[in-house]
Write a protein that holds these residues in place. Sequence first.
Motif, PDB file in Angstrom:
ATOM      1  N   ALA A 181      51.224 -27.650  -7.427  1.00 14.36           N
ATOM      2  CA  ALA A 181      51.017 -29.094  -7.267  1.00 14.36           C
ATOM      3  C   ALA A 181      50.048 -29.414  -6.148  1.00 14.36           C
ATOM      4  O   ALA A 181      49.224 -30.331  -6.252  1.00 14.36           O
ATOM      5  CB  ALA A 181      52.356 -29.789  -7.017  1.00 14.36           C
ATOM      6  N   PHE A 182      50.115 -28.655  -5.026  1.00 15.69           N
ATOM      7  CA  PHE A 182      49.232 -28.884  -3.881  1.00 15.69           C
ATOM      8  C   PHE A 182      48.449 -27.623  -3.520  1.00 15.69           C
ATOM      9  O   PHE A 182      47.906 -27.538  -2.412  1.00 15.69           O
ATOM     10  CB  PHE A 182      50.053 -29.319  -2.662  1.00 15.69           C
ATOM     11  CG  PHE A 182      50.675 -30.684  -2.793  1.00 15.69           C
ATOM     12  CD1 PHE A 182      49.996 -31.814  -2.391  1.00 15.69           C
ATOM     13  CD2 PHE A 182      51.948 -30.829  -3.331  1.00 15.69           C
ATOM     14  CE1 PHE A 182      50.575 -33.071  -2.503  1.00 15.69           C
ATOM     15  CE2 PHE A 182      52.536 -32.073  -3.449  1.00 15.69           C
ATOM     16  CZ  PHE A 182      51.844 -33.204  -3.047  1.00 15.69           C
ATOM     17  N   LYS A 183      48.372 -26.678  -4.411  1.00 15.40           N
ATOM     18  CA  LYS A 183      47.707 -25.406  -4.112  1.00 15.40           C
ATOM     19  C   LYS A 183      46.258 -25.639  -3.667  1.00 15.40           C
ATOM     20  O   LYS A 183      45.518 -26.413  -4.271  1.00 15.40           O
ATOM     21  CB  LYS A 183      47.737 -24.484  -5.332  1.00 15.40           C
ATOM     22  CG  LYS A 183      47.201 -23.089  -5.088  1.00 15.40           C
ATOM     23  CD  LYS A 183      47.386 -22.218  -6.330  1.00 15.40           C
ATOM     24  CE  LYS A 183      46.942 -20.792  -6.064  1.00 15.40           C
ATOM     25  NZ  LYS A 183      45.478 -20.670  -5.899  1.00 15.40           N
ATOM     26  N   ASP A 184      45.883 -24.972  -2.568  1.00 19.14           N
ATOM     27  CA  ASP A 184      44.523 -25.019  -2.026  1.00 19.14           C
ATOM     28  C   ASP A 184      44.110 -26.406  -1.525  1.00 19.14           C
ATOM     29  O   ASP A 184      42.913 -26.700  -1.411  1.00 19.14           O
ATOM     30  CB  ASP A 184      43.499 -24.513  -3.051  1.00 19.14           C
ATOM     31  CG  ASP A 184      43.675 -23.032  -3.338  1.00 19.14           C
ATOM     32  OD1 ASP A 184      44.114 -22.301  -2.439  1.00 19.14           O
ATOM     33  OD2 ASP A 184      43.379 -22.605  -4.473  1.00 19.14           O
ATOM     34  N   CYS A 185      45.090 -27.246  -1.182  1.00 19.68           N
ATOM     35  CA  CYS A 185      44.790 -28.489  -0.459  1.00 19.68           C
ATOM     36  C   CYS A 185      44.755 -28.126   1.025  1.00 19.68           C
ATOM     37  O   CYS A 185      45.743 -28.258   1.741  1.00 19.68           O
ATOM     38  CB  CYS A 185      45.857 -29.546  -0.741  1.00 19.68           C
ATOM     39  SG  CYS A 185      45.904 -30.111  -2.451  1.00 19.68           S
ATOM     40  N   PHE A 222      47.543 -32.180  -7.637  1.00 28.01           N
ATOM     41  CA  PHE A 222      46.505 -32.272  -6.599  1.00 28.01           C
ATOM     42  C   PHE A 222      45.826 -30.911  -6.359  1.00 28.01           C
ATOM     43  O   PHE A 222      45.213 -30.708  -5.303  1.00 28.01           O
ATOM     44  CB  PHE A 222      47.117 -32.772  -5.291  1.00 28.01           C
ATOM     45  CG  PHE A 222      47.768 -34.120  -5.390  1.00 28.01           C
ATOM     46  CD1 PHE A 222      47.013 -35.278  -5.422  1.00 28.01           C
ATOM     47  CD2 PHE A 222      49.153 -34.230  -5.466  1.00 28.01           C
ATOM     48  CE1 PHE A 222      47.622 -36.530  -5.519  1.00 28.01           C
ATOM     49  CE2 PHE A 222      49.770 -35.470  -5.555  1.00 28.01           C
ATOM     50  CZ  PHE A 222      49.004 -36.623  -5.588  1.00 28.01           C
ATOM     51  N   LEU A 223      45.913 -30.033  -7.300  1.00 28.35           N
ATOM     52  CA  LEU A 223      45.378 -28.671  -7.153  1.00 28.35           C
ATOM     53  C   LEU A 223      43.906 -28.682  -6.738  1.00 28.35           C
ATOM     54  O   LEU A 223      43.058 -29.286  -7.384  1.00 28.35           O
ATOM     55  CB  LEU A 223      45.533 -27.919  -8.481  1.00 28.35           C
ATOM     56  CG  LEU A 223      44.903 -26.527  -8.581  1.00 28.35           C
ATOM     57  CD1 LEU A 223      45.512 -25.568  -7.566  1.00 28.35           C
ATOM     58  CD2 LEU A 223      45.062 -25.975  -9.995  1.00 28.35           C
ATOM     59  N   GLY A 224      43.612 -28.014  -5.608  1.00 25.75           N
ATOM     60  CA  GLY A 224      42.238 -27.841  -5.168  1.00 25.75           C
ATOM     61  C   GLY A 224      41.609 -29.063  -4.519  1.00 25.75           C
ATOM     62  O   GLY A 224      40.384 -29.101  -4.347  1.00 25.75           O
ATOM     63  N   ASP A 225      42.421 -30.045  -4.122  1.00 24.00           N
ATOM     64  CA  ASP A 225      41.875 -31.247  -3.471  1.00 24.00           C
ATOM     65  C   ASP A 225      41.687 -30.957  -1.980  1.00 24.00           C
ATOM     66  O   ASP A 225      42.573 -31.208  -1.156  1.00 24.00           O
ATOM     67  CB  ASP A 225      42.812 -32.437  -3.677  1.00 24.00           C
ATOM     68  CG  ASP A 225      42.866 -32.869  -5.136  1.00 24.00           C
ATOM     69  OD1 ASP A 225      42.100 -32.316  -5.944  1.00 24.00           O
ATOM     70  OD2 ASP A 225      43.682 -33.739  -5.470  1.00 24.00           O
TER      71      ASP A 225
END
Length: 317
Positions: free
Chosen positions: A148-152, A126-129
């Motif tokens: 995995a979730f970076k910048d969400c 989900f990177l960048g979502d």
Amino acid sequence: MNKHKQMLAVAGVIAVTGISLGVLLWWFIPYFHTVRGWDQNAGYRYYIEGDAIVLTEYTGNETVIYIPERLKGRKVVVGGSCFSGADIEEVYVPSTVEVGKDAFHGCASLRKFSGSSNHTIYSGTFLGDESLEEVQFTNEIEIIEGSAFKDCIKFDTVDLLEDVRYLGHHAFWGTAIEELPSMENLEYVGNDVFWETPWEEKQEGDFVIVGNTLQLYKGSDQVVHIPERITAIRTAFLYWEEYEYPIQVKEVYIPDTVKTLGYNAFLNQEDLTVYIPASVTEIEIDKFGEIHEMEGNIKIITTAGSYAEEYAKEYGV
């Protein structure tokens, strides 16, 4: 007349046999080599290997996505980068379908994800979502890989962390997470997992710790004694002028509970002496073999015959 009927019957048998052979060939060829294709109606490019059809690119226009459980008679896998950059808002995945790495990377409008057979959230999923708010996996998640979730930036859900034993580098960097569960099963924590999150910002005291891993030094003392319960030190002393923490330090004393010094642990520190006990049996280097963690005027003081002594001699520290 009888001969004519016989000829028609034979032709029919040949036609049916030909169709059957074609179907058999279509089914078994992917067990020997990869078959690629594009289903315009379903809206996916794909490849077939064995009994699985792996979706590689979404070509449809729907914003609410229902992943099929099977396609062309085979079980479905959402392949790496399948929806990367797609203009989608919600995704629903059957509990039998696995989702690969980078699958939804850069989906700026994606708000909700639900389902899948995963026990692992792969790197960059989900990177960048930037719109992501709700994620519900069918199973308990044990591994969350890097970024995995970076910048969400809207993501603040922590339920999926409760059973995690592995947190990869930068997994939740830049998210909106404010609280963490106990994470009693946690075994490994990578670099900067919760960097630039409300949770990390509000941590009081000199040390930001996740599990038994030191993530960041927030103190003002130049002589630092690491707490006894720490078993790994990641990028805790990585120094950048533009950031408030960590500061330039002079001495770091590592307790004999520590086993691992992660790469970049002391990057950009100058005139530093590190006291490393014999308990340390791993000092990481990056994949190019460059010694990032010990750049600058670094001195190691350690026990004769220890791993740290061998490291210091090998790399000229």
